[in-house]
Design a protein around this motif. Structure first.
Motif, PDB file in Angstrom:
ATOM      1  N   TYR A   1       0.813  -1.115   0.020  1.00 41.94           N
ATOM      2  CA  TYR A   1      -0.045  -0.059   0.110  1.00 41.94           C
ATOM      3  C   TYR A   1       0.719   1.146  -0.078  1.00 41.94           C
ATOM      4  O   TYR A   1       0.433   2.335   0.860  1.00 41.94           O
ATOM      5  CB  TYR A   1      -0.788  -0.101   1.159  1.00 41.94           C
ATOM      6  N   LYS A   2       1.901   1.233  -0.624  1.00 42.14           N
ATOM      7  CA  LYS A   2       2.796   2.372  -0.997  1.00 42.14           C
ATOM      8  C   LYS A   2       3.465   3.001   0.278  1.00 42.14           C
ATOM      9  O   LYS A   2       3.665   4.112   0.280  1.00 42.14           O
ATOM     10  CB  LYS A   2       2.085   3.696  -1.893  1.00 42.14           C
ATOM     11  N   ARG A   3       3.445   2.179   1.167  1.00 41.00           N
ATOM     12  CA  ARG A   3       4.332   2.600   2.577  1.00 41.00           C
ATOM     13  C   ARG A   3       5.788   2.858   2.054  1.00 41.00           C
ATOM     14  O   ARG A   3       6.387   2.017   1.506  1.00 41.00           O
ATOM     15  CB  ARG A   3       4.026   1.589   3.609  1.00 41.00           C
ATOM     16  N   LYS A   4       6.249   3.944   2.541  1.00 44.16           N
ATOM     17  CA  LYS A   4       7.549   4.289   2.400  1.00 44.16           C
ATOM     18  C   LYS A   4       8.569   3.879   3.225  1.00 44.16           C
ATOM     19  O   LYS A   4       9.772   3.803   3.112  1.00 44.16           O
ATOM     20  CB  LYS A   4       7.575   5.878   2.306  1.00 44.16           C
TER      21      LYS A   4
ATOM     22  N   PHE B   1      -7.106   1.850   6.810  1.00 47.72           N
ATOM     23  CA  PHE B   1      -5.976   2.594   7.213  1.00 47.72           C
ATOM     24  C   PHE B   1      -5.109   1.825   7.863  1.00 47.72           C
ATOM     25  O   PHE B   1      -3.827   1.501   7.755  1.00 47.72           O
ATOM     26  CB  PHE B   1      -5.871   4.027   7.365  1.00 47.72           C
ATOM     27  N   PHE B   2      -5.347   1.789   9.281  1.00 48.37           N
ATOM     28  CA  PHE B   2      -4.755   0.999  10.114  1.00 48.37           C
ATOM     29  C   PHE B   2      -4.424  -0.596   9.859  1.00 48.37           C
ATOM     30  O   PHE B   2      -3.466  -1.117  10.116  1.00 48.37           O
ATOM     31  CB  PHE B   2      -5.232   1.313  11.667  1.00 48.37           C
ATOM     32  N   SER B   3      -5.405  -1.109   9.156  1.00 48.40           N
ATOM     33  CA  SER B   3      -5.148  -2.393   8.952  1.00 48.40           C
ATOM     34  C   SER B   3      -4.229  -2.628   7.823  1.00 48.40           C
ATOM     35  O   SER B   3      -3.333  -3.457   7.962  1.00 48.40           O
ATOM     36  CB  SER B   3      -6.644  -3.131   8.348  1.00 48.40           C
ATOM     37  N   ARG B   4      -4.209  -1.847   6.922  1.00 46.64           N
ATOM     38  CA  ARG B   4      -3.348  -1.880   5.755  1.00 46.64           C
ATOM     39  C   ARG B   4      -1.707  -1.476   6.537  1.00 46.64           C
ATOM     40  O   ARG B   4      -0.873  -2.075   5.843  1.00 46.64           O
ATOM     41  CB  ARG B   4      -3.818  -0.927   4.602  1.00 46.64           C
ATOM     42  N   SER B   5      -1.990  -0.417   7.472  1.00 44.37           N
ATOM     43  CA  SER B   5      -0.443  -0.101   7.939  1.00 44.37           C
ATOM     44  C   SER B   5       0.138  -1.213   8.920  1.00 44.37           C
ATOM     45  O   SER B   5       1.410  -1.736   8.841  1.00 44.37           O
ATOM     46  CB  SER B   5      -0.773   1.240   8.918  1.00 44.37           C
TER      47      SER B   5
END
Length: 613
Positions: free
Chosen positions: A198-201, A240-244
């Motif tokens: 999910y494009k986390r940097k 959002f938190f699930s994907r994080s």
């Protein structure tokens, strides 16, 4: 100050970029590394020949700052430099008593096959690979002559991936890593790879994310008051938190947990007999159930969470393989099964015993008109009709309630139709994929005489499926040709650009994972599962399969994403040597294989990550 480490791993079996870089990242003092070497180099240091005739570092840095608009004169200077370099290199090799290799295919540092007799013009390299400020790096890479390569060197963009993943590395494959190399690597990496889901940097710990959730914040970058007005209102949402959390857990699990779930000889009276899976499907509403059919014509319903058998249907009559399985959604106890001899049957698992019985109860079983040479069955969203297709140009439509064949659509393609799939939300729309290279969309309301549209691949199509929301079609053709199409008109949305093998028998299958966020793809001649972002096409991770008992690679026969768990999937893997063996392997990308011993049936399969194996 720690001692600097130099490491040579030429001619090893290493092939996985992800696990290899994760392992090597634990060596912060590693400065020189090679998986292939220049012909004239005996150690891991920079090759003297590859430094001769190239522009010096001062000019290289100035070229990087000048930009494309002032690059015309620089281009000519680089061409002259490349010509001088070729003469210098040839002279150096002669002095060193080396001869250039013949035109046999060799890996270059981009992970693509090349021949030394075919060197791209420097201006083509600049246009296609990088901007004008990367000429020097491109020339050096194109002139590189590989020797003793490991399989990892054939991976696309291998060098760029390793340069970005190992920031302390100074020399890779006898080539020094310069500033322009790092700039080029970062650009290539961002274009073709996804660092985290999910494009986390950047990586974050699970504890940190939970703390931010409790405090009602999404990340440290929102602490700057000047940026609060740009705050995304969905940042604090559950997805959002699930994907994080998923990104954090996947980022900390370089070696995913794999374990088989089909070695259940205890259901037989003959304990030495072994189940041989051929097809499988997750249950649509019960997260713990899965059905699989075997090469011997059996159908098994299993609780894949605890390994218990929920139902067992023995083969009837002659032994035939189960090639088609599909659950009903509104009547989740029912399952359609299709054998390769054409026999199509509807079972109710409420009437199926968990073990082999002396007598078999046929209540809850409906048998349909045979469909010869069957390969696929699929039920529509209303649970009242299903399609059957196979090694013919025809597709049959059946009525589930009456057991009758409603219609046989003939000559829908020019060659056999391997798969016919209904849409998830429309009971009338379905797609067909054929070895004639065409994928066609059909509407039952038009009594399909003509397709809604036709789109073509460059090779025979193995399968097609709809995304969960029916916005896209995922098409898999022979030898890793995987594309996502717009379902409305068949236009190409993403071409996943997976490396081909050159085999006409490398049958590729792909499905969605995490809804329609990611796709998983595997092929029958390869032992790797590729995971790509369905919106960008970037590669997130590869998972390699080996049989822990024999150490042999296991190829991908089929695979499915878990509809209830993000970053979970199952794969039907086959090992052909020393004997044919098939297993359904569960893959948990969020858990580490170091926890494999805690799993009751996770001892015989491992991911291929050993260094130097």
């Amino acid at each position: 100050m720690p001692n600097l480490i130099s490491l040579s791993m030429c001619e090893t079996r290493i092939s996985n970029l992800w696990t290899t870089s994760a392992a090597l990242a634990k060596l912060p003092s590693l400065t020189e590394l090679r998986f292939q070497n220049c012909l004239c180099c005996k150690d891991t240091g920079p090759c003297p020949a590859l430094s001769v005739g190239l522009a010096d570092a001062t000019f290289q840095d100035s070229a990087a700052d000048e930009g494309i608009e002032n690059s015309a004169n620089n281009l000519n200077r680089y061409k002259n430099s490349a010509d001088d370099y070729e003469v210098e290199l040839s002279s150096y090799l002669q002095r060193s008593n080396f001869k250039e290799l013949s035109s046999n295919p060799l890996p270059n540092l981009y992970g693509r096959a090349k021949t030394t007799s075919k060197i791209c013009d420097s201006d083509e390299i600049l246009i296609s690979e990088r901007n004008e400020d990367l000429k020097d790096a491109s020339i050096r890479l194109k002139k590189y002559i590989s020797h003793h390569p490991s399989p990892i060197c054939f991976e696309k963009h291998y060098r760029e991936y390793m340069v970005v993943s190992l920031p302390n590395l100074e020399v890779l494959d006898n080539l020094p890593i310069r500033r322009t190399d790092r700039d080029m690597a970062k650009n290539v990496f961002s274009k073709y790879f996804e660092y985290l889901p999910y494009k986390r940097k950047q990586k974050e710990s699970v504890i940190s994310l939970l703390q931010k959730r409790e405090m009602g914040t999404s990340g440290t970058y929102y602490q700057n008051s000047s940026k609060l007005k740009h705050r995304n209102p969905y940042r604090n949402s559950q997805p959002f938190f699930s994907r994080s959390l998923s990104a954090s857990k996947l980022g900390s699990s370089a070696w995913p947990l794999l374990h088989p779930m089909s070695s259940f000889s205890h259901i037989y009276k003959d304990e030495n007999k072994r189940l041989r899976p051929r097809q499988f499907e997750y249950h649509p509403s019960n997260s713990s159930l899965m059905a699989f059919g075997t090469l011997d014509g059996e159908v098994v319903v299993i609780n894949h969470e605890n390994g218990n058998i929920a139902g067992y249907i023995p083969s009837i009559g002659a032994t035939n393989s189960v090639l088609g399985l599909c659950w009903l959604k509104k009547f989740p106890s029912k399952l359609v099964s299709g054998l390769d001899n054409g026999r199509v049957t509807l079972y109710d698992i409420n009437h199926i015993p968990p073990k082999v019985a002396d007598t078999y109860d046929n209540s809850g079983v409906t048998t349909f008109f045979d469909f010869e040479q069957l390969t696929s069955v699929h039920v529509n969203s209303a649970d009242d009709q299903f399609l059957a297709s196979g090694y013919s140009k025809n597709v049959a439509l059946y009525d589930i309630n009456t057991g009758k064949r409603l219609q046989l659509f003939t000559d829908m393609h020019r060659e056999p139709i391997n798969v016919a799939k209904f849409a998830h939300h429309s009971p009338f729309m379905f797609a067909t994929s054929s070895f004639d290279r065409d994928v066609k969309m059909w509407d039952l309301r038009q009594k399909p005489l003509h397709p809604c549209y036709t789109t073509s691949s460059s090779s025979g199509n193995v399968m097609v499926c709809f995304s969960p929301d029916d916005l896209y079609l995922l098409v898999s053709a022979v030898d890793n040709e995987v594309k996502q199409l717009l379902a409305v008109d068949g236009r190409v949305h993403i071409n996943f650009d997976i490396t081909t093998t050159g085999s006409a028998y490398n049958y590729t299958r792909s499905y969605y994972m995490n809804g329609r966020d990611y796709i998983i793809s595997g092929s029958c001649d390869e032992h790797v599962i590729r995971i790509c972002c369905a919106q960008t096409g970037r590669r997130l991770r590869d998972v390699y399969l080996e049989d822990g008992e024999t150490g042999k690679s296991m190829s991908v026969q089929s695979l499915r994403g878990d509809p209830f768990r993000d970053f979970h999937l199952s794969v039907l893997a086959v090992s052909m040597r020393p004997k044919s063996k098939s297993e359904i392997i569960k893959v948990n990308l969020l858990a580490s294989s170091s926890h494999g011993k805690e799993c009751s049936y996770g001892e015989h399969i491992r991911s291929s990550y050993s260094l130097g194996g």
